[in-house]
Scaffold this active site. Structure first.
Site, short mmCIF file in Angstrom:
data_model
loop_
_atom_site.label_atom_id
_atom_site.label_comp_id
_atom_site.label_asym_id
_atom_site.label_seq_id
_atom_site.Cartn_x
_atom_site.Cartn_y
_atom_site.Cartn_z
CB CYS A 44 -0.96 -0.05 1.51
SG CYS A 44 -2.35 2.02 1.10
CB CYS A 49 -3.45 2.62 -1.45
SG CYS A 49 -3.44 0.94 -0.81
CE LYS A 52 -4.45 4.10 -6.44
NZ LYS A 52 -5.13 2.80 -6.14
CE1 TYR A 179 -6.27 -1.62 -7.28
CE2 TYR A 179 -7.33 -4.14 -7.19
CZ TYR A 179 -6.82 -2.85 -7.11
OH TYR A 179 -5.93 -3.46 -5.83
CD GLU A 183 -6.66 2.44 -9.39
OE1 GLU A 183 -7.95 2.16 -8.16
OE2 GLU A 183 -6.08 1.58 -8.56
CG HIS A 442 -28.93 23.38 -4.78
ND1 HIS A 442 -28.80 22.03 -5.95
CD2 HIS A 442 -28.77 24.01 -5.50
CE1 HIS A 442 -29.01 22.81 -6.82
NE2 HIS A 442 -29.15 24.22 -6.82
CD GLU A 447 -27.82 18.85 -5.32
OE1 GLU A 447 -28.88 19.63 -4.19
OE2 GLU A 447 -27.61 19.59 -5.81
C1 FAD Z 1 -0.70 -0.89 -7.90
C2 FAD Z 1 -2.15 -0.98 -6.56
C3 FAD Z 1 -2.49 -0.03 -5.94
C4 FAD Z 1 -3.72 -0.70 -4.83
N1 FAD Z 1 -4.43 0.18 -4.49
C5 FAD Z 1 -4.87 0.33 -3.44
C6 FAD Z 1 -6.17 1.25 -3.23
O1 FAD Z 1 -6.54 2.73 -3.74
N2 FAD Z 1 -6.73 1.33 -2.01
C7 FAD Z 1 -7.32 0.11 -1.61
O2 FAD Z 1 -7.06 -0.14 -0.23
N3 FAD Z 1 -5.99 -1.18 -1.38
C8 FAD Z 1 -5.48 -0.73 -2.89
N4 FAD Z 1 -4.05 -2.02 -2.97
C9 FAD Z 1 -4.74 -3.25 -2.75
C10 FAD Z 1 -3.21 -2.75 -0.96
O3 FAD Z 1 -2.30 -2.64 -1.24
C11 FAD Z 1 -3.00 -4.44 -0.06
O4 FAD Z 1 -4.62 -4.87 0.26
C12 FAD Z 1 -2.74 -4.03 1.13
O5 FAD Z 1 -1.47 -3.51 0.69
C13 FAD Z 1 -2.64 -5.77 1.14
O6 FAD Z 1 -2.26 -5.42 2.82
P1 FAD Z 1 -1.30 -7.03 3.32
O7 FAD Z 1 -0.93 -6.05 5.28
O8 FAD Z 1 -2.16 -8.01 3.26
O9 FAD Z 1 0.11 -7.28 2.25
P2 FAD Z 1 1.44 -6.00 2.37
O10 FAD Z 1 0.66 -4.44 2.12
O11 FAD Z 1 1.44 -6.35 0.65
O12 FAD Z 1 2.40 -5.85 2.88
C14 FAD Z 1 3.43 -7.39 3.20
C15 FAD Z 1 4.83 -7.58 3.24
O13 FAD Z 1 5.06 -8.32 4.36
C16 FAD Z 1 6.68 -9.16 3.25
N5 FAD Z 1 7.05 -10.18 3.33
C17 FAD Z 1 6.41 -10.96 1.70
N6 FAD Z 1 6.97 -11.93 2.29
C18 FAD Z 1 8.08 -11.50 3.88
C19 FAD Z 1 8.63 -13.04 4.68
N7 FAD Z 1 8.74 -14.17 4.42
N8 FAD Z 1 9.34 -12.21 5.96
C20 FAD Z 1 8.90 -11.60 5.98
N9 FAD Z 1 8.38 -9.87 5.85
C21 FAD Z 1 8.10 -10.67 4.61
C22 FAD Z 1 6.77 -7.94 2.06
O14 FAD Z 1 7.46 -7.60 2.79
C23 FAD Z 1 5.66 -6.86 2.21
O15 FAD Z 1 5.87 -5.47 3.00
C24 FAD Z 1 -3.32 -1.59 -4.54
C25 FAD Z 1 -2.61 -2.09 -4.21
C26 FAD Z 1 -1.70 -2.43 -6.11
C27 FAD Z 1 -0.67 -3.64 -6.28
#
Ligand code: FAD
Length: 453
Positions: A44, A49, A52, A179, A183, A442, A447
């Site tokens: 994110c 997010c 983006k 999306y 986007e 308005h 609205e």
């Molecule tokens: C281009 C794009 C635009 C988006 N726009 C939006 C938006 O506008 N609004 C919205 O709500 N969502 C958006 N999303 C989705 C959102 O980013 C994800 O749903 C969200 O980040 C998920 O959070 P998470 O904690 O599950 O995983 P992540 O945020 O992906 O975090 C996972 C973390 O785990 C770490 N990791 C992986 N493997 C290991 C390991 N073995 N050991 C330790 N760490 C590890 C990674 O390095 C990473 O930092 C977007 C996604 C993308 C790709």
């Protein structure tokens, strides 16, 4: 084992879900370790997010400058200086990193900049070889972009690479109609690239209201974007000077593109996590299987966010993690996230948003006779003043004799900001009468939601 390696909770992954879970557990007094090898904030903050939305704001500003010129402002038309804008964007992101680091320090969470791998159901080995023991483990490793298995796929880029661009490519192909394709395509088109979308299906944004998606496509076409539907990509081929052509299943070749981006979905990050060592089950698509409590099949191992099959949205990962920690450490045995009426917005140009059921879903669920749909199609005032063709389309989906509002779908300027408040109301079970009884503000676009007849 000693106090430095024994924890109540080990969180693997420092993205939206992992950080939220770690902070909430620590606030309840748990001793927490967090493993994150990359920048804090995960997808994110770093490649999702936040950057983006920054690019969307730049693109939106560019479109407003064009409108301003039509309205009589004397403006010198110059393209965006990407490099300068990226400095602002990355400075904003660095501020988020700093604030996470500070909060981790303040809350006594032990943050290790390492990958984690399960050795057994209570032991995590970090990439420095140290072994940590946790009473509980939270898997929050998120997902990563998927490349289709076609020859030449390595010539294409993915959304992570989009945020490395320092200059706008002149001609761009985006593979996908979801999306991320919409986007990124919208941003690039608004900032001056010539964009073509190549979509396997026959519409954009499957899962969103079909009429709104069709209107959005029409609007984007008027801004010069081209879209090809029913496209079966077979191969990418180099075309000299760094350019790439697309070859479809019939052997038809596209014009050369400066950049090709895959926006063909994301896969959960479970490889090398050692899930098999603890016996954690995956579903048929490779996501970590959880029940409605975010519990895996292993009693002390939990998972949230994109590594599970729920809606891949930051607020969903955060809410699921916080509620889980309230249940495990905060004395709230019933705390869990209900996955219903979750509002979501696509930052297209203009934005499109939805909460609740689409018209199609409502008809399938309640039957045609029980469903009533209300529409408002209008030109937002700024666009009317500037004589720009952009139209908004709002749709209200109601069900039953009392006309309970089961879905709201907004396409148009401000949709992203308007939807949140109505999401609260719809979760509370409002009827169309409640909207009708609400006095309008308005003149606004919002609205129209309370005035739909
Ligand atoms: C281009 C794009 C635009 C988006 N726009 C939006 C938006 O506008 N609004 C919205 O709500 N969502 C958006 N999303 C989705 C959102 O980013 C994800 O749903 C969200 O980040 C998920 O959070 P998470 O904690 O599950 O995983 P992540 O945020 O992906 O975090 C996972 C973390 O785990 C770490 N990791 C992986 N493997 C290991 C390991 N073995 N050991 C330790 N760490 C590890 C990674 O390095 C990473 O930092 C977007 C996604 C993308 C790709």
């Amino acid at each position: 084992m000693n106090a430095q390696t024994e924890f109540d909770l080990i969180v693997i992954g420092g993205g939206s879900g992992g950080l939220a879970g770690a902070f909430r557990a620590a606030a309840h007094g748990a001793r927490v370790a967090l493993l994150e090898p990359a920048e804090l904030g995960g997808t994110c903050v770093n490649v999702g997010c936040v950057p983006k939305k920054a690019m969307w704001l730049a693109a939106d500003t560019a479109q407003r400058i064009a409108l301003a010129a039509q309205l009589g402002f004397e403006l010198e038309s110059r393209p965006l200086d990407w490099r300068e804008f990226i400095v602002h964007r990355q400075r904003y992101i660095a501020g988020i990193h700093a604030s996470y680091r500070k909060r981790l320090d303040e809350s006594g969470i032990v943050w290790m900049p390492c990958r984690g791998r399960l050795v057994d159901a209570h032991t995590v080995e970090n990439s420095d070889g140290a072994r940590l023991r946790g009473e509980r483990i939270l898997l929050a490793t998120g997902g990563r972009p998927r490349r289709p298995p076609v020859p030449g796929a390595e010539l294409g880029l993915v959304s992570d690479d989009f945020f490395q661009l320092c200059d706008p490519p002149a001609r761009v192909a985006l593979i996908g109609g979801g999306y991320i394709a919409v986007e990124l395509g919208g941003v690039l088109q608004a900032l001056g690239s010539q964009v073509e979308l190549f979509v396997r299906g026959n519409r954009l944004l499957e899962g969103f209201d079909h009429e709104l998606a069709a209107d959005l496509l029409e609007d984007n076409r008027q801004h010069g974007l081209r879209a090809h539907f029913g496209h079966a990509l077979a191969e990418l081929q180099p075309a000299g000077a760094g350019k790439v052509v697309l070859v479809d299943a019939h052997g038809e070749r596209s014009e050369p593109f400066d950049r090709v981006f895959f926006a063909t979905g994301r896969v959960p990050s479970t490889a090398s996590l050692g899930l098999e060592n603890a016996g954690v089950a995956l579903d048929e698509r490779g996501f970590v299987q959880v029940d409605e409590w975010q519990d895996t099949n292993v009693a002390n191992i939990h998972a949230v966010g994109d590594v599970t099959a729920g809606p891949a949205l930051t607020p969903v990962a955060i809410a699921a993690a916080r509620r889980l920690m309230d249940r495990l450490y905060g004395g709230k045995p019933d705390s869990r996230l209900e996955f219903r009426d979750i509002a979501t917005v696509v930052f297209s140009h203009p934005p499109i948003g939805k909460v609740g059921m689409t018209e199609q879903e409502a008809r399938a669920r309640f039957g045609d006779a029980a469903v009533r749909v209300y529409r408002a199609r209008f030109r937002p005032m700024l666009h009317a003043l500037a004589d720009s063709p952009q139209r908004s389309l709002f749709k209200l989906v109601c069900a039953g004799d009392e006309e309970r509002v089961v879905g709201l779908h907004l396409l148009g300027e401000g949709a992203d900001e308007i939807l949140q408040g109505f999401a609260v109301a719809i979760r509370r079970g409002i009827t169309r009468r409640d909207l009708e009884d609400t006095v309008a503000i308005h003149p606004t676009s919002a609205e129209e939601v309370v005035l739909m007849r």
